[in-house]
Structure formats: structure tokens, C-alpha cells
Design an enzyme around this catalytic site. Sequence first.
Site, PDB file in Angstrom:
ATOM      1  N   HIS A  12     -25.773  58.597 -27.211  1.00 44.80           N
ATOM      2  CA  HIS A  12     -27.104  57.514 -27.519  1.00 44.80           C
ATOM      3  C   HIS A  12     -28.491  58.833 -28.174  1.00 44.80           C
ATOM      4  CE1 HIS A  12     -26.208  53.728 -25.783  1.00 44.80           C
ATOM      5  NE2 HIS A  12     -25.686  54.805 -26.904  1.00 44.80           N
ATOM      6  N   LEU A  14     -30.829  62.164 -27.839  1.00 41.58           N
ATOM      7  CA  LEU A  14     -32.111  62.574 -26.615  1.00 41.58           C
ATOM      8  C   LEU A  14     -33.314  61.218 -26.484  1.00 41.58           C
ATOM      9  CD1 LEU A  14     -32.100  65.182 -24.643  1.00 41.58           C
ATOM     10  CD2 LEU A  14     -33.577  66.124 -26.025  1.00 41.58           C
ATOM     11  N   HIS A  15     -32.702  60.042 -26.730  1.00 43.90           N
ATOM     12  CA  HIS A  15     -34.623  59.873 -25.666  1.00 43.90           C
ATOM     13  C   HIS A  15     -33.256  58.453 -24.630  1.00 43.90           C
ATOM     14  CE1 HIS A  15     -32.215  57.880 -29.109  1.00 43.90           C
ATOM     15  NE2 HIS A  15     -33.073  58.613 -29.860  1.00 43.90           N
ATOM     16  N   ALA A  16     -34.761  57.692 -24.570  1.00 46.25           N
ATOM     17  CA  ALA A  16     -34.195  56.685 -22.970  1.00 46.25           C
ATOM     18  C   ALA A  16     -33.642  58.271 -22.016  1.00 46.25           C
ATOM     19  CB  ALA A  16     -33.171  55.593 -23.332  1.00 46.25           C
TER      20      ALA A  16
END
Lengths: 89, 557
Positions: A12, A14-16
Site C-alpha cells: 500500500h 508509505l501511508h497508513a
Amino acid sequence: MVTRTVRIGSSHGLHARPAKLFTQAAAAAPGPVTIAKGDGKPVNAASILGVISLGVEHGDYVTLSTDAEGAEATLDELTELLVTDHDES
Amino acid sequence: MRIAGTGIGQGVATGRVALMPEPLATPSDAQSTIGVEAEKARSVESLGRVARALEERGATAGGTARDVLEAQAMMAEDPTLSDSIDELLGQGKTAERAVSEAFAAFRDQLAAMGGYLGERAADLDDVAQRVIADLLGVPAPGVPELDEPFVLVARDLAPADTALLDLDKVLALVTSDGGPTSHTAILAREKSIVAIVGAADALSLDEGQTVVVDAAAGVVVADPSADEVASAEARIAERAALVDAPATPGALADGTAVPLLANLGSSKAAQAAADGGAEGVGLFRTEFLFLDAGGSAPTIEEQRAHYVELLEAFPGKKVVVRLLDAGADKPLAFLNDAHEENPALGLRGLRALRVSEDILREQLTALAEADKRTSADLWVMAPMVSTVEETEYIVGLSKELGLKTAGIMVEVPSIALMADKVFETADFASIGTNDLTQYTLAADRLLGSVASFQDPWHPAVLRLVGEVGASGARASKPVGICGEAAADPLLAVVLVGLGATTLSMSPSALADVRASLARYTLDEARRLAETALAASGAAEARAAVTAALESLKETHS
């Protein structure tokens, strides 16, 4: 200044959650670390907002830099986080 | 005190009031009177306090909520944000104003990046509101966090509020604004929550006050007598028994079968729906598979595994899968990344799939493979079909790839009017009443200012449903309903009268609709449908049918 270029392993990007884990680790490092996407402007790796707003996706290359004490060990640890796919479960 | 409003559903609840705090106004840009250092101390203290509170909630919540809350805590104490707040404070702004401006700047930056980052923008808004509330010494906006279940009283609920709603804690919803089509009403119908909307005097209720919320009567009774509470509790028990009663197949009073199916968004919920008496699945949304897969489409193998899990929960039963429906309210960048002025009228549904035919073929292939491995009766249907040519295309392609039963969704007036031609090719049609209403009344269903048009009781919508129902009957082909409308126990009867042969809804609505259908014969349903068709508008149709029911009740007794 020690730098290292890493390919993002998290599916996904580099967030969440991966961003949270990475920033937490960067904040715990002995000195300031920066992260840049591609040839972009480096941002404070301990800033979750800075890191998220890079919009780093799976497969993107990022460059970590630090000149703090124990730079190699710090970058080893952060690299490990970036190449791991945290969304795999 | 009795407060009147529009009841949603037939339920009743009793409990204590929790008032939803009003959203905070943007802090004024007046110069600070206490100086930069004092403002800085205030902001650091509040940011820290909010971060600690978020961490604490995260530890209690556990799971994925913990990650979200911890990330929010980190946002509150973000060094880049803190630099930007300090800079604004240096200009003589108050802590409230500096926090508000600094968060807003990051928020806009994230929102502009769209997708996942857009979602983080909402997280950031929430943190900002919490910090500003802390600075002002007022309760944080959003759904109250109480230990005991409560009756939530609010002006209206935004989607962001309802997403956070802990349904185990909410006994009932009461709003002063909003009508029967407001977001609150839709949520209440979907989740079977007792609700009264548009109760203008609701905000005069006090925090902690005991109330009885009677949706069937459309009234909130404040400080009820012991008798009133006892009678409400008896009705609650009666309704609980109705829900717990063994689920019989959906049928009218004269025995006409009307299979009741479930709307599902993930294979994980399939077993629960089957256990709850769903006779199959009338709408399985596949978007989540694609949204969860991130920036690209999932592989055939990944898709197949999900479809198999879904189909295995319904051996021998019908399962209707909707092909990927990317569009206005659920964009998928890999299907359509272009900015559109009118996304609801743009490249969405089948139109987008046709442009990326490889994704469509992969999905159909995965479905056909899953069908072969299981004993469920798999049907596929395409979303947002507007021409007969599109119908021929998707039915042809589905059959070519090995699917036995293929049909279309009726969401666009053009295809409803061409229903007779549709049934020359399609095996079935399923009416999506939410989109059909939006397109018939030309009112964006995501736009609050035109929400009053979004009412499936409108005779224009019902006439189109009748058109499809009649064509389906002539061709002896099934016509399903899979929109919001099927979950309305009264409208469900009208829809059957218009020719719907199956109804699909969120599993929580099944019990009420089942009980409602069992009260009327097919003849009565047809007469109620004619009554609705003859009305001049949505409210008139609802009122005319309600009045006709009263006279039916008299003849029954």
C-alpha cells in the site's frame, strides 16, 4: 552524511500503518533523518505528515539520509521497515 | 413533553439522551492578547493532551482502530506541523487560530493528492477539531464516547460521524434536521436503528434526560411515565422476538413467493447473512476487492478465492454478483483517473470496464472459475448500463467466458424505458433504486443541497420500475430490486405490486420486510402500487399508500 536508496516493499506504499511504523522508528533514531522520494526535496522522516504527503507508492525509490551517530545502524533499521510488506497478512 | 418528527422504520427504543456537540466554528483571526510564548505553551499542552487521549483510546480499541488512532496521535505532535504552528504564532495569532490554519494547510495538501491521502485528510480534520476544542475548553465534536448505550440527539449526522458510530452503544437516533432521505435516515434503515429525523424541537432535550423514541408513531416522549416505559419495553421485546423467530422464505399473504436476498459488500459477511435468513444474495459488491488491492486490480487467483468463500456460504442458492462498479462515489484510479466535471454522468460502471476490458475479462473469468468449484447458483450483472447495445455486449461476453446467467442493473431511465428490448438478451434485470432515483430526478445523490429529491417513492421512479416489472413479466424473466427502496417495509410491498420478483437489502432489514410482505396479497400489493403511481409526488405517494393501508386494515379486521 550517510545516505541509502531503498525500494518500497509495502503493497500500500508509505501511508497508513507503514508510515506510522516508519515515522515512529525515525523519531526514535539518535539524530535527525530525512527521506526524499526520487529526486524530490528531503523531508523530516520523523514527521508523519511530511512522510505521508510524499505520496510514496509500492515500488517507488526513496533516499534516507542522516549524519547522526550510529548512522549505519539507524539506516539499516529504517531500510528493513521500508522493504517489508506490512500489509501482508 | 412530546416531540414529533418523521419516524424511520417501525422500531421503538428507550434510554438516556446524549447530545452531539455542535461542530466548531473556525477560530477568529484576532491578534493574541497574551503573547507568543503563552500561546505557544497553550498549543503544546493541548496538542500533547489530545495525542495522549488518542493513544489511550487506541490502546482500548485495539486492532486496526489502534493504528489509526496512534497515527492521529502522531499527527497531533508532528514536528513539521509544530514548526508551522510556531511560525503562525510568531505572527501574533492565537493558539486556536494557528492550530486551525496549520492543520488546514496540511489537510488541503493531502486532499489534493486524492485516494488514500484524501482519507488521511479526514483524520487530520478530526485531530484539528479535537485540539481546538481542547484549547477552547469545550467538548470535542463528533459522536459522544460514553460507556452506557444512549439515544444520540444531533442536528444531523455527517457520513464521517456515522462511520465512527459504535452501533452497540446507540439505542436510537434523533435529529432536528434532515428528512426521510437524509444520511441519518439511510443509515438507520440500513442498520435497523430506531430513528426519528426532522424532529425540530429535539435540540431542546437535555443531556442524560430519559426518552422513549417511537419511530412507528414518529414521536419522542421526554421524561416518560413508568407505564410509557413499560409499554415501550414490551414492544422492544416483541420486536426482538420477531427478529429471532426462525426466518421463513419471503412471501405475500396469499403465498406468492418473494425471495428475500442480502446486499453484501464482502465475502466475510456472507455466512452471517445466510444465518439471518437471506435466501441468497441479490447484490454482491465487488469494489472492496479492488479498493483493498491498492493501486492495481487483484489477480484472477485472489478474486477467485474471495468469490469461492462467498459462494460456499450459499450452497444451492442464488448469488448475484455485480461487476466492478467504479464511479462517482468510489473512484478507482486504475480504471478512470481523469477529472470529470460530472462524474455521475461520466466514465463509470460498465462504461469504465469496457475501456479496460482486460480487467473485465479477468473478473468474469475468476467468477466463472469460482462458479465451477461451488454449488451456488451464480448470476452476474453489469452496473450503469444505459443502452441495449451495452446489454448485448456484457451478456455476450459473460456467456463467452463461461457464465450461465447474465443480466444488467437498471439504474438509468433510458434502459428502464427500453426494458422490453433488454429482456430479449438479458436473463434478468435488477433495479438499483438509489441511482435510478438520482438519474430520474437529475439530483446528485451525494449533494446535500438536493437531497430532498432523492426519494424512491417518487411516482416517476415507480413508473420506471413498473415499466421494467411489466416487461419482465411478459418475457417471464426475473426483476429484482437491490436499492435502498427494498429495505423500506412499506415501499417493498409497492415494488412487488409493480412487478418485482425478488427484493435484496442489507441483512438487518430482512425481518421487517418479511413481516410486512406477509400482511398483503398480490392483488392488494398491485392496488397499493396503483395508488402510489397515481400520486403527484414522493410525499403524496407515501401518504396515499399509508392511507390506503389504513382502510385495508379495517377490511381485514
